[in-house]
Scaffold this active site. Structure first.
Site, PDB file in Angstrom:
ATOM      1  CB  SER A 184      15.759  18.288 -62.228  1.00  0.00           C
ATOM      2  OG  SER A 184      16.707  17.597 -63.102  1.00  0.00           O
ATOM      3  NE  ARG A 212     -10.161  46.054 -44.591  1.00  0.00           N
ATOM      4  CZ  ARG A 212      -8.996  46.023 -45.916  1.00  0.00           C
ATOM      5  NH1 ARG A 212      -8.090  44.923 -45.752  1.00  0.00           N
ATOM      6  NH2 ARG A 212      -8.495  47.305 -46.368  1.00  0.00           N
TER       7      ARG A 212
END
Length: 425
Positions: A99, A180
């Site tokens: 569900s 980076r």
């Protein structure tokens, strides 16, 4: 104040008509069949059932008209009612492992025609505060959004997953490996943190297929806690002790701690010597806890009455060993405690009380801060601010004393000094 930058979609749908005061319902889904941690929704986290952390935030937010728990389990229903929520007993059709939350919410609104806005709050987000609910709900009621969900900003580099059988390199989705960025030079990315999803009735009814005007509500990372598996529990416990919402007692200035002897300081057992003398045992850790409170200028009074099995002479010896005052009356009730407070010129919010029996409920419900041992009969009857992990006579008083001192320290702490964000990491 949280930041709540917004991402918009198409024009709104389903918002209540002008002049109509929308009914705002907080809804917590709590199925009993958790696979990761059995009945995790009511497992104690830092002395409080997990679901109670969000219930307390919702009830104290003062912006929702009703607070509901949708469940299929008797014990979850009991805990929810004790903590002040209404209960929607969900049908078997939406109580299966398969569900979805959407199906469960749709069943709820189908049976609650008065509800205009559903504030779906996850029980597994114990660091939710009332101001989060208030600010996010205002985005619907005042800014005209149809769907608002919570996010957190993360600084994580995202890489493609590559099948081990493939002979190729993974690709970075959000990073140039050659450049980076430092954390402070990168704003990060937004991720759903699963804390809450607020939406108008029609948006839920149409299965989220027509979202209307959508926005996200950004929560600071210290409030973003989610519990899925057992390994998350100790981390969440430390986080909630520091950043959780403790309710009205968070800034309580406790000046007096009242503690029942039988069922709190002792475990209720009475030993008898060969000569017929009554003996009782209590824990040295509990005495140490009393000393800790006294050192912080919190007066400690142990309480007993003629209804309890220990003799007054024996109680006096216990008080002497514990180093605190004994308060002995024919019976212990709210009226008697009021007299004591008047004598000491104190208000209810300046008093903490540890009790264990059903007859202690009146006093427990009045004081600014209350606690109960793990094995006390009253533990299942009240929404105790703190339920000890330890039983009576085995360190419960020490544990509650540490909790009181933690709250005192927390109330004096400038939370902004401890904020975890990209500017102060």
């Amino acid at each position: 104040m949280e930041s709540n930058r917004c991402a918009e979609a198409s024009s709104g749908v389903g918002y209540p008509s002008a002049g109509h005061q929308p009914h705002r319902a907080a809804l917590i889904l709590a199925r009993g069949g958790s696979k990761g941690i059995p009945l995790k929704n009511i497992k104690n986290l830092a002395g409080v059932p997990l679901i109670a952390w969000v219930l307390r935030a919702a009830l104290d937010s003062e912006v929702v008209d009703s607070v509901w728990v949708s469940t299929d389990h008797d014990e979850i229903e009991r805990v929810a009612k004790v903590w002040g929520a209404k209960v929607h007993r969900r049908s078997p059709e939406v109580s299966k492992d398969s569900s979805s939350s959407l199906e469960t919410i749709q069943e709820f609104i189908r049976l609650r025609p008065e509800v205009d806005i559903v504030c779906h709050i996850q029980a597994t987000s114990p660091c939710l505060h009332p101001h989060h609910i208030k600010e996010a709900l205002q985005m619907i009621t005042e800014q005209g959004y149809d769907y608002v969900f919570s996010v957190v900003r993360r600084h994580q580099f995202h890489w493609e997953e590559v099948d081990k059988t493939e002979d190729r390199n993974p690709t970075a989705f959000n990073i140039d490996v050659a450049r980076r960025p430092r954390r402070q030079d990168w704003s990060g990315e937004l991720y759903e943190n699963g804390s809450f999803y607020f939406s108008t009735r029609k948006t839920w009814e149409n299965g989220l297929k027509q979202m209307g005007k959508v926005a996200y509500y950004e929560m600071l990372p210290e409030y973003s806690v989610d519990i899925d598996v057992d390994i998350d529990w100790p981390v969440a416990e430390q986080r909630v002790l520091r950043y959780g919402y403790f309710g009205r007692e968070e800034n309580a200035a406790v000046k007096l701690f009242l503690c029942k002897v039988s069922g709190c300081l002792t475990n209720g057992r009475i030993y008898m010597s060969v000569s017929g003398e009554d003996l009782v045992a209590f824990n040295a850790r509990d005495v140490a806890g009393i000393k800790m409170l006294q050192k912080e200028d919190i007066e400690v009074v142990i309480m007993s009455s003629m209804n309890e099995p220990l003799s007054k002479a024996l109680l006096k010896k216990v008080a002497l060993r514990a180093g605190c005052e004994l308060w002995f009356r024919e019976q212990l009730n709210e009226l008697e405690v009021k007299r004591l407070m008047k004598e000491k010129k104190l208000r209810w919010d300046e008093v903490a009380f540890m009790g264990s029996e059903p007859e202690d409920r009146e006093i427990l419900s009045q004081v600014g801060l209350n606690g109960v041992p793990r094995d006390s009969p009253v533990a299942d009857l009240i929404a105790a601010k703190y339920t000890c992990q330890r039983p009576a006579g085995n360190g419960a008083v020490r544990e509650f004393a540490e909790y009181m001192l933690m709250l005192k320290k927390k109330s004096l702490l400038d939370v902004h000094q401890d904020r975890i964000d990209r500017a102060n990491f």
